[in-house]
Every structure is written in structure tokens, then in C-alpha cells.
Design a protein around this motif. Structure first.
Motif: not given
Length: 357
Positions: A35-36, A61-63, A166-167, A205-210
Motif C-alpha cells: 500500500i503506497a 498494489d494500492f495507493i 491498482v486499488g 478498495v479498503f476504507i480505513q479509520s482510526f
């Protein structure tokens, strides 16, 4: 000199008789992903189209765009909504009066904030290197702040004809704060992803959050993959009673699995650093997360010596220089499913080569 020799002796003892780490599989048996992190942020100003383009050229693979909002509700890519560290906003006298202090996630922050600018105003600014003491500044002043739509347009272009697209791996930054000022992430984020054809658990796609609340809100509206970010200390800004340490226990991971598909921990939660700056023994976090059905994508792998461990327990480097490739190989053996790196140029070939036996 005696202190240095003593430190070397301790390092040597740490390596003597140490059992080599047995390589563990990823959750689904597939190769780990790169993941870039903010694009190729080790070589270009972070969160610019140039940074993302370079990372794609280098085989990521992902940005990963961090997303904040403008006053007119547009998602843009910045590491923080305070932009003095990553843009030339301080050099624009027309915006001098907008410098202010706000309370963000329990901390007082002074500077200029994206939510106080329209998109048109932000487009007059130019990006700059966030870590000028460690990285080159020759690309400062060249690039605009990109919108999330512009990033997705870039992916449409580069993914034409690709067998494996690329995701995109967006992070919602300070979501409870933005919701409190009437600029929630969820609706514009999901609408934009749907517009570009991202649907279902298999979408790139991955959606991320703290934070936790916004991930649960997104899960109620979407089946896109979600990642719960975790740090080595503290806890989610939207739940002061919760701690990341508790979330990293088997019970905490089971709770995360009810709404997310994986975790993005600080890498020290997987392999801590020793007092001497070497990599210590791995924790059980990857094993426990996999047992809960969660992928594990630790952050952040960087090539500068400032960020690197001195070495693992199998070797000593008297010059004090780290080895990014060796660090990544060591982490891959724990079974991580991917990793965030500022340096796709170095990370991609190591990950693609697999775990050395």
C-alpha cells in the motif's frame, strides 16, 4: 567507546542461539499487498497526483489518500486538515487572516484548515515536502492538492487493460470532528466510490479509520472492505473509554470483526522495538487477528535510518544503519497480509520475492 562496545556485546548475545522465525501464512494464502502510503511519499510531496503516479509506476498494489473536506464539501487528499506543514499556505498573504487555533481530537492545533477554504481557494496552493530534514525538497511548489475524484480518475486511466487493477485505500481523517461541523465523510465518500464502480467485498478498495463510529456507519450502508486502524497507545477519538490495547486483544478483535474486514496496526504492535533499537520478539497480534478472520496491514515502512530498526536479533550493524528490505522480510514472516510503505520502489520487490526461507 566502552558503552558502544557493551551495546554491541548485548546485541551479539541477543542473536546467539535465537531460533529463526518460521514463516506464517497470510489470512487467505495470497501474497501480501503493498500500500503506497500517501503515494510514493518518500520521493515526492505526499498526497499529490505525482506521488500516486510514481507509486503506481513502482508497482504498488494500492495507493492511499487521506481524505479531509473543504468548506464546500469536497473530499481532498491531505494528511491532516491543518495544511501548513504540507502546503505553501503560509506564503499567501491573502489567507493570513485565516490562521486560527482549533481543538481537533482533544488537542489544540494552530494553523490553516481545509474546512475554512473552498476547493477553488485550495487549488491556488502548492504542495511541499512534509519532512524536509529527511527528504529532498526539489519538487516543492509544483503540485496542487488533488480531489478524491481526481485520484479516482487517475486510477481509471492507469487501470485500463490491467488484469489486476491498482486499488485505492482511502482514510477518513478526523471523521467525528468533521461530522461535528456539518461535513461528514460517509455520504460523499460512498457516493464517489459508487460513481466509479466500487461495489462489494471484492472491489479493489479498503476504507480505513482510526475511529470506530464512522466505520460502523459505513458498514450499515455499504459492503465495501473496511479496516480498523490502531496505534500503539491511546484509543479512538470518538470513544475516549476505549483503548487500542484492548481492541488488540482476542476479545477486542472479535468485536472488530463484527464491522470490519481487517486491522491496520502500528507495526510495533506486531514486532516491538527493544531498548537497543533492534526488533524484538513478535507478539500474537497477527495470529489472533487471523483467528478472528481479520486481515492485518501494518504501518509504516520507511527507508530513512531515522525510522528503521538497528537490525533484528540475527545481526549487528555497527554503523547504526537500518535495512528496510530486512525489516520488511522479518515482518512478512509473521503472516501480515500487506503493509503501508512510503517507498514502493524498495518495498515492492521484497514483497513480490516472498518470504526468504
Amino acid at each position: 567507546m566502552r558503552a558502544w562496545r557493551a551495546a554491541l556485546a548485548l546485541l551479539a548475545l541477543a542473536g546467539c542461539g535465537a531460533e529463526p522465525m518460521a514463516a506464517q501464512p497470510t489470512l487467505d494464502g495470497k501474497p501480501a499487498i503493498v500500500i503506497a502510503h500517501r503515494g510514493a511519499s518518500g520521493e515526492r510531496p505526499e498526497h499529490t497526483l505525482a506521488s500516486y503516479e510514481l507509486a503506481i509506476e513502482q508497482g504498488a498494489d494500492f495507493i492511499e489518500p487521506d481524505l479531509v473536506l473543504t468548506s464546500d464539501g469536497v473530499l481532498v487528499a491531505r494528511h491532516e486538515n491543518e495544511i501548513s506543514e504540507t502546503t505553501d499556505v503560509a506564503d499567501h498573504p491573502e489567507f493570513a487572516a485565516r490562521k486560527t487555533t482549533k481543538r481537533i481530537d482533544g488537542q489544540d492545533v494552530t494553523g490553516w484548515f481545509t474546512e475554512d477554504f473552498t476547493l477553488a481557494e485550495l487549488k491556488t496552493l502548492r504542495a511541499k515536502e512534509r519532512l524536509p530534514q529527511l527528504r529532498a525538497t526539489e519538487f516543492d511548489g509544483r503540485y496542487q492538492i488533488p480531489t478524491f475524484a481526481e485520484i479516482l480518475d487517475l486510477l481509471v486511466r492507469v487501470n485500463k487493460g490491467r488484469e489486476h487493477p491498482v486499488g485505492v485505500y482511502p482514510e477518513t481523517k478526523h471523521p467525528s470532528y468533521f461530522a461535528s461541523i456539518g461535513l461528514p465523510h460517509e455520504a460523499p465518500l460512498l457516493a464517489m466510490l459508487a460513481r466509479y464502480g466500487y461495489h462489494g467485498r471484492g472491489a479493489p478498495v479498503f476504507i480505513q479509520s482510526f475511529e470506530v463510529g464512522n466505520l460502523k456507519a459505513i458498514r450499515a450502508k455499504s459492503d465495501l472492505p473496511l479496516i480498523q486502524l490502531m496505534d500503539g497507545e491511546g484509543g479512538p477519538a470518538d470513544d475516549p473509554q476505549q483503548s487500542y490495547a484492548a481492541m488488540a486483544t482476542p476479545a477486542g478483535l472479535e468485536a472488530i470483526a463484527a464491522y470490519a474486514d481487517g486491522i491496520g496496526p502500528n507495526k510495533t504492535m506486531i514486532i516491538p522495538r527493544t531498548a537497543l533499537g533492534t526488533l524484538g520478539d513478535p507478539t500474537h497480534l497477527v495470529r489472533d487477528a487471523h483467528a478472528a478472520g481479520l486481515k492485518v496491514h501494518p504501518w509504516t515502512f520507511r527507508r530513512e535510518n531515522y525510522f528503521l530498526p538497528l537490525g533484528d536479533k540475527s545481526g549487528i550493524n555497527p554503523a547504526g544503519h537500518g535495512d528496510l528490505a530486512d525489516e520488511i522480510r522479518t515482518y512478512l514472516k509473521t503472516g501480515i497480509d500487506g503493509l503501508f510503505s512510503d517507498n514502493s520502489r524498495e518495498a515492492v520487490p521484497v514483497v513480490h520475492a516472498g518470504v526468504s526461507q
